[in-house]
Design an enzyme around this catalytic site. Structure first.
Site, PDB file in Angstrom:
ATOM      1  N   ASP A 158      19.333   6.667  50.639  1.00 50.68           N
ATOM      2  CA  ASP A 158      18.020   7.008  51.173  1.00 50.68           C
ATOM      3  C   ASP A 158      18.223   7.470  52.622  1.00 50.68           C
ATOM      4  OD1 ASP A 158      15.147   6.945  51.604  1.00 50.68           O
ATOM      5  OD2 ASP A 158      15.535   5.120  52.774  1.00 50.68           O
TER       6      ASP A 158
HETATM    7 MG   LIG Z   1      13.627   4.600  53.558  1.00 47.39          MG
END
Ligand SMILES: [Mg+2]
Length: 227
Positions: free
Chosen positions: A10
């Site tokens: 991410d």
């Molecule tokens: Mg994040």
């Protein structure tokens, strides 16, 4: 510990200091609007924006609704008039200038990139994410950037992960580890897709998912001992 080959990272709040990028973008926007900027003004925006992103993860609203509605709400709270679409566009330009990394992100990514194929998986807008990623010092360590707006689905939908696996021609799910700070998008998404997950939890928050992540770390450098 399994032997992974591919790391799906991410971006925001995992490698990138999104709060700083957002803070600076709102500060610049207030300058344009001639609104005195303060931490309070920033917190007002950040709180309502985070709530909209949670609704977006649950597919209750679209990307385009999120983008205009956040500035409609922001203007209302400040008691100001303005064009939310224009403000959103200006905000994204300012946001795109902010490629601030979290502590250790460069060091850890540089080390891991020698052993793993690494890509970024982000729920975000093409315009902001592409610029922020390309202008960052860690861009050379990643082979690809997957952005939800481009794919048409978002984490935690398993279709998002299926798209990534398919695009990377990955057939062995056990070779993949998802690393992210968000239980509701990164970790739940990995679980939906049948992938192992590593929760980056620097605040030592409590896990609220029925199934815990495969691993939990509180500092990125722990990845170097773990992997
Ligand atoms: Mg994040």
């Amino acid at each position: 510990m399994k032997t992974y080959k591919i790391l799906l990272f991410d971006a925001d709040r995992t490698l990138f200091d999104f709060n700083m990028a957002e803070y600076q973008a709102i500060r610049k926007l207030c300058g344009y609007l001639e609104i005195p900027f303060s931490d309070n003004v920033y917190n007002t925006y950040s709180t309502l924006n985070d709530a909209l992103w949670k609704q977006f993860e649950k597919k209750e609203i679209t990307h385009s609704f999120l983008q205009t509605n956040r500035f409609e709400q922001f203007l209302n709270k400040l008691g100001r008039q303005g064009d939310p679409e224009k403000l959103n566009s200006m905000y994204l330009s300012f946001l795109a200038e902010g490629s601030y990394l979290l502590n250790d992100a460069f060091y850890v990514c540089e080390k891991l990139s020698k052993k793993y194929d690494m890509v970024i998986i982000t729920n975000g807008l093409i315009r902001a994410q592409t610029n922020r990623f390309n202008n960052s010092d860690i861009a050379p360590f990643f082979s690809k950037l997957y952005i939800s707006e481009k794919i048409g689905v978002q984490k935690p939908d398993k279709k998002y992960f299926e798209y990534v696996l398919n695009d990377m021609s990955i057939h062995d799910k056990s070779s993949v580890l998802v690393i992210g700070d968000s239980l509701s998008s990164d970790i739940l998404g990995a679980q939906n897709a049948g992938l192992d997950s590593c929760w980056f939890n620097p605040q030592n928050a409590e896990c609220t998912l029925p199934t815990p992540p495969t691993y939990t770390i509180s500092a990125l450098t722990e990845l170097l001992e773990m992997l």
